[in-house]
Enzyme design. Structure first.
Site, PDB file in Angstrom:
ATOM      1  N   GLU A 197       9.131   1.077  11.074  1.00  0.00           N
ATOM      2  CA  GLU A 197      10.198   2.082  10.961  1.00  0.00           C
ATOM      3  C   GLU A 197       9.493   3.418  11.111  1.00  0.00           C
ATOM      4  O   GLU A 197       8.747   3.822  10.223  1.00  0.00           O
ATOM      5  CB  GLU A 197      10.893   1.929   9.605  1.00  0.00           C
ATOM      6  CG  GLU A 197      12.291   2.479   9.605  1.00  0.00           C
ATOM      7  CD  GLU A 197      12.332   3.878   9.054  1.00  0.00           C
ATOM      8  OE1 GLU A 197      12.234   4.824   9.865  1.00  0.00           O
ATOM      9  OE2 GLU A 197      12.453   4.027   7.837  1.00  0.00           O
ATOM     10  N   GLU A 249       8.574  15.531  16.402  1.00  0.00           N
ATOM     11  CA  GLU A 249       9.164  15.458  15.066  1.00  0.00           C
ATOM     12  C   GLU A 249       8.458  16.472  14.161  1.00  0.00           C
ATOM     13  O   GLU A 249       7.242  16.448  14.026  1.00  0.00           O
ATOM     14  CB  GLU A 249       8.978  14.047  14.511  1.00  0.00           C
ATOM     15  CG  GLU A 249       9.606  13.861  13.159  1.00  0.00           C
ATOM     16  CD  GLU A 249       9.468  12.443  12.632  1.00  0.00           C
ATOM     17  OE1 GLU A 249       8.385  11.844  12.785  1.00  0.00           O
ATOM     18  OE2 GLU A 249      10.446  11.940  12.061  1.00  0.00           O
ATOM     19  N   LYS A 255       0.881  -1.188   0.000  1.00  0.00           N
ATOM     20  CA  LYS A 255       0.000   0.000   0.000  1.00  0.00           C
ATOM     21  C   LYS A 255       0.908   1.225   0.000  1.00  0.00           C
ATOM     22  O   LYS A 255       1.628   1.471   0.964  1.00  0.00           O
ATOM     23  CB  LYS A 255      -0.881  -0.025   1.251  1.00  0.00           C
ATOM     24  CG  LYS A 255      -2.201   0.734   1.162  1.00  0.00           C
ATOM     25  CD  LYS A 255      -2.094   2.218   0.899  1.00  0.00           C
ATOM     26  CE  LYS A 255      -1.889   3.041   2.156  1.00  0.00           C
ATOM     27  NZ  LYS A 255      -1.793   4.500   1.846  1.00  0.00           N
ATOM     28  N   CYS A 280      13.118  10.601   8.168  1.00  0.00           N
ATOM     29  CA  CYS A 280      12.873  10.098   9.522  1.00  0.00           C
ATOM     30  C   CYS A 280      14.128  10.247  10.380  1.00  0.00           C
ATOM     31  O   CYS A 280      14.035  10.356  11.589  1.00  0.00           O
ATOM     32  CB  CYS A 280      12.394   8.661   9.475  1.00  0.00           C
ATOM     33  SG  CYS A 280      13.354   7.652   8.369  1.00  0.00           S
TER      34      CYS A 280
HETATM   35  P1  NAP Z   1       1.441   8.360   8.176  1.00  0.00           P
HETATM   36  O1  NAP Z   1       0.057   8.818   8.337  1.00  0.00           O
HETATM   37  O2  NAP Z   1       2.053   7.527   9.238  1.00  0.00           O
HETATM   38  O3  NAP Z   1       1.508   7.586   6.766  1.00  0.00           O
HETATM   39  C1  NAP Z   1       2.380   6.524   6.423  1.00  0.00           C
HETATM   40  C2  NAP Z   1       1.596   5.473   5.654  1.00  0.00           C
HETATM   41  O4  NAP Z   1       0.624   4.879   6.502  1.00  0.00           O
HETATM   42  C3  NAP Z   1       0.821   6.018   4.460  1.00  0.00           C
HETATM   43  O5  NAP Z   1       0.806   5.047   3.430  1.00  0.00           O
HETATM   44  C4  NAP Z   1      -0.549   6.216   5.066  1.00  0.00           C
HETATM   45  O6  NAP Z   1      -1.594   6.273   4.126  1.00  0.00           O
HETATM   46  C5  NAP Z   1      -0.662   4.988   5.929  1.00  0.00           C
HETATM   47  N1  NAP Z   1      -1.677   5.083   6.975  1.00  0.00           N
HETATM   48  C6  NAP Z   1      -2.223   6.195   7.534  1.00  0.00           C
HETATM   49  N2  NAP Z   1      -3.146   5.852   8.455  1.00  0.00           N
HETATM   50  C7  NAP Z   1      -3.182   4.518   8.493  1.00  0.00           C
HETATM   51  C8  NAP Z   1      -3.933   3.567   9.244  1.00  0.00           C
HETATM   52  N3  NAP Z   1      -4.835   3.949  10.158  1.00  0.00           N
HETATM   53  N4  NAP Z   1      -3.708   2.258   9.027  1.00  0.00           N
HETATM   54  C9  NAP Z   1      -2.801   1.850   8.129  1.00  0.00           C
HETATM   55  N5  NAP Z   1      -2.080   2.694   7.376  1.00  0.00           N
HETATM   56  C10 NAP Z   1      -2.252   4.010   7.558  1.00  0.00           C
HETATM   57  O7  NAP Z   1       2.351   9.573   7.902  1.00  0.00           O
HETATM   58  P2  NAP Z   1       1.888  10.948   7.208  1.00  0.00           P
HETATM   59  O8  NAP Z   1       0.534  11.382   7.589  1.00  0.00           O
HETATM   60  O9  NAP Z   1       2.056  10.781   5.763  1.00  0.00           O
HETATM   61  O10 NAP Z   1       2.926  11.902   7.874  1.00  0.00           O
HETATM   62  C11 NAP Z   1       2.728  12.257   9.249  1.00  0.00           C
HETATM   63  C12 NAP Z   1       4.010  12.305  10.013  1.00  0.00           C
HETATM   64  O11 NAP Z   1       4.595  10.995  10.000  1.00  0.00           O
HETATM   65  C13 NAP Z   1       5.090  13.169   9.419  1.00  0.00           C
HETATM   66  O12 NAP Z   1       4.977  14.496   9.723  1.00  0.00           O
HETATM   67  C14 NAP Z   1       6.301  12.521  10.045  1.00  0.00           C
HETATM   68  O13 NAP Z   1       6.471  12.970  11.341  1.00  0.00           O
HETATM   69  C15 NAP Z   1       5.974  11.079  10.070  1.00  0.00           C
HETATM   70  N6  NAP Z   1       6.567  10.341   8.926  1.00  0.00           N
HETATM   71  C16 NAP Z   1       7.621   9.544   9.161  1.00  0.00           C
HETATM   72  C17 NAP Z   1       8.194   8.863   8.114  1.00  0.00           C
HETATM   73  C18 NAP Z   1       9.349   7.960   8.302  1.00  0.00           C
HETATM   74  O14 NAP Z   1      10.044   7.670   7.345  1.00  0.00           O
HETATM   75  N7  NAP Z   1       9.605   7.438   9.484  1.00  0.00           N
HETATM   76  C19 NAP Z   1       7.719   9.008   6.832  1.00  0.00           C
HETATM   77  C20 NAP Z   1       6.620   9.835   6.618  1.00  0.00           C
HETATM   78  C21 NAP Z   1       6.045  10.476   7.686  1.00  0.00           C
HETATM   79  P3  NAP Z   1      -2.001   7.677   3.403  1.00  0.00           P
HETATM   80  O15 NAP Z   1      -1.693   7.368   1.994  1.00  0.00           O
HETATM   81  O16 NAP Z   1      -3.441   7.901   3.616  1.00  0.00           O
HETATM   82  O17 NAP Z   1      -1.173   8.763   3.972  1.00  0.00           O
END
Ligand code: NAP
Ligand code: MG
Length: 502
Positions: free
Chosen positions: A275, A406, A199, A309
């Protein structure tokens, strides 16, 4: 900070790809979402629509898991020898390399990162990862184990272990390195003989869809890799909660990581690897070579617009050099050329989305209203697109949100310290533990501090050095398990102990 001019158009090949009817990849076929719905994909440098992709949800995840299960249990995939699996992975690496320019353009338009960075880092690292994992396909070995069994003194046994693929794997990836995150996830799964439902992030689905085409072209049997575009709350949540998925591998926020664990515990206790986020300390010791350490500190936070990250978002500098270093990093930040990723002059592109721009600006407002000072930057910029100025914040206090949480944007907080013990305690004072760095000419001291860091990766006199052979992952709330290196393979296999009485 200079805004670069309009970007040149993408190549004909990239434009032809963007205009395709982007569907889901299930069982080797391109299929529309069951709901028939679509998601708009925009170029974050302009906010303009560049493609539309299928909006997969639970119904599509169910179909993809069924296809992955069928491919895992029968058909061509389980019959392939390890050598044949390795060859397929190597062929995929070759195809990706042949299409490097196109994939780098797709990544730049979709994510916003400079095209040149995608071409020099994201795509070659993904190619290298597939080649590294291709080599492992033939080296996944068990052990022969001499056993004693005290209550059967006269018996003789032959015992050994097998390492078998964990099964159907659900993988959920974020938007900051869309292609590379897909490679980190797919490589070990395919090397070990698992099948996958991937996904991808709703903001950046395009490079994974192009990768899906290359996977089919390489000759992977149908159903081995299924790719679902869709939202996390629907498609992602359905994958994490699915009763017929054996493992879920997730990269993204710590908040969603906790939801993945909950979904697994409430369904079938599938294996989980995570991660997650970070708030990584970057430490400059008094004896550091500042000619290296100042640009190093700027790269640590501004690479990929801070959307890393492992970004070095908490800079620690000895009081004697604090001003020189903080101002040095701010000077470099002011010179960064910000613009569309497709412009060859651009050094920093936009945030991935309006939501991310708002989130980063929210942190900037909170820090400034709490009393922090910006040596440079501090706000959004540009007329179109989701740009944020590279920012250096000083005069912070440990309890501020900008120190605790973060930010995931081009924002570094610079803090001074007086003694090394206090420094180590402050550097480790975070719920996260993904990465850390130390800059020093005293290599012995560098080793000592590296040992004391509660983090999965420590860099000494460098930052953001990645390799397919180096395990990457987090201590504390930065995650469970490791990606890359041979350690990743253990997390995609089960160990079976077999004992034969002779
Ligand atoms: P996120 O919400 O954690 O998204 C990461 C992935 O998880 C996306 O594919 C997202 O889908 C999916 N996802 C979201 N809610 C989910 C759920 N309830 N169940 C299963 N999968 C789900 O991250 P984001 O909203 O894009 O970013 C938010 C914050 O996360 C950033 O500001 C940052 O702090 C952190 N982040 C960390 C990393 C890392 O590499 N560690 C990478 C990105 C973000 P969608 O396509 O709907 O988003
Ligand atoms: Mg999201």
């Amino acid at each position: 900070m200079i805004l670069t001019s309009e970007a040149p158009a993408a190549s004909g090949k990239t434009q032809a790809f963007l205009q395709q009817d982007h569907q889901l990849l299930i069982d080797g076929q391109n299929v529309a979402a069951v709901s028939g719905k679509k998601i708009d994909v925009v170029d974050p440098a302009t906010g303009q629509l560049i493609a539309r992709v299928a909006e997969g949800d639970k119904a599509d995840i169910d179909k993809a898991v069924t296809a992955a299960r069928r491919a895992f249990e029968g058909g061509a995939w389980p019959k392939l020898t390890p050598s044949e699996r390795g060859k397929l992975l190597w062929r995929l690496a070759d195809l990706l390399e042949e299409n490097l320019d196109e994939v780098a353009e797709i990544e730049s338009l979709d994510n916003g990162k400079p095209r040149a960075v995608a071409a020099a880092a994201d795509v070659p690292l993904a190619v290298d990862l597939f080649r590294y994992m291709a080599g492992w396909a033939t080296k996944i070995e068990g052990n022969t184990i001499p056993i004693s069994v005290p209550y059967m003194p006269d018996a003789e046994f032959h015992s050994y272990t097998l390492r078998e693929p964990v099964g159907v794997v659900g993988q959920i990836i974020p938007w900051n390195f869309p292609l590379l995150m897909a490679a980190w996830k797919l490589g070990p799964a395919l090397a070990t003989g698992c099948t996958v439902v991937l996904k991808v992030a709703e903001e950046t689905p395009l490079s994974a869809l192009r990768l899906g085409q290359l996977i089919q072209e390489a000759g992977f049997p149908n159903g081995v890799v299924n790719i679902i575009t869709g939202y996390g709350e629907t498609a992602g949540a359905a994958l994490a909660a699915h009763g017929d998925v054996d493992k879920c591998a997730f990269t993204g926020s710590t908040e969603v990581g906790k939801l993945i664990v909950k979904a697994a515990s409430e369904s079938n206790l599938k294996k989980i690897t995570l991660e997650l986020g970070g708030k990584s300390p970057n430490i400059i010791l008094p004896d550091a070579d500042l000619e290296l350490a100042i640009p190093g500190a700027a790269n640590a936070i501004f690479f990929n617009h801070g959307q890393c990250c492992c970004a070095g978002s908490r800079l620690f500098v000895h009081r004697d050099q604090f001003e020189k270093v903080a101002e040095g990093v701010a000077e470099l930040a002011k010179q960064i050329k910000i613009g569309a990723g497709m412009n060859p002059e651009t050094e920093m592109g936009p945030m991935v989305s309006q939501i991310q721009q708002d989130r980063v600006c929210g942190y900037l407002e909170s820090g400034l209203s709490d009393g922090a000072t910006a040596l440079c930057g501090g706000q959004k910029t540009g007329e179109n697109g989701y740009f944020v100025e590279p920012t250096v914040l000083v005069n912070t206090r440990p309890e501020m949100k900008i120190i605790q949480e973060e930010i995931f944007g081009p924002v570094v907080t610079a803090v001074s310290y007086d003694d090394t013990d206090q420094l180590i305690a402050s550097a480790n004072d975070s719920p996260y533990g993904l990465a850390a760095a130390v800059w020093t000419r005293d290599i012995s001291l560098g080793h000592k501090i590296a040992k004391k860091m509660r983090a999965g990766t420590v860099w000494v006199n460098c930052y953001n050095v990645f390799d397919a052979s180096l395990p990457f992952g987090g201590y504390k709330q930065s995650g469970w398990g490791r990606e890359m290196g041979h350690e990743a393979l253990n997390l995609y296999t089960e160990t079976k102990a077999i004992t034969i009485q002779l």
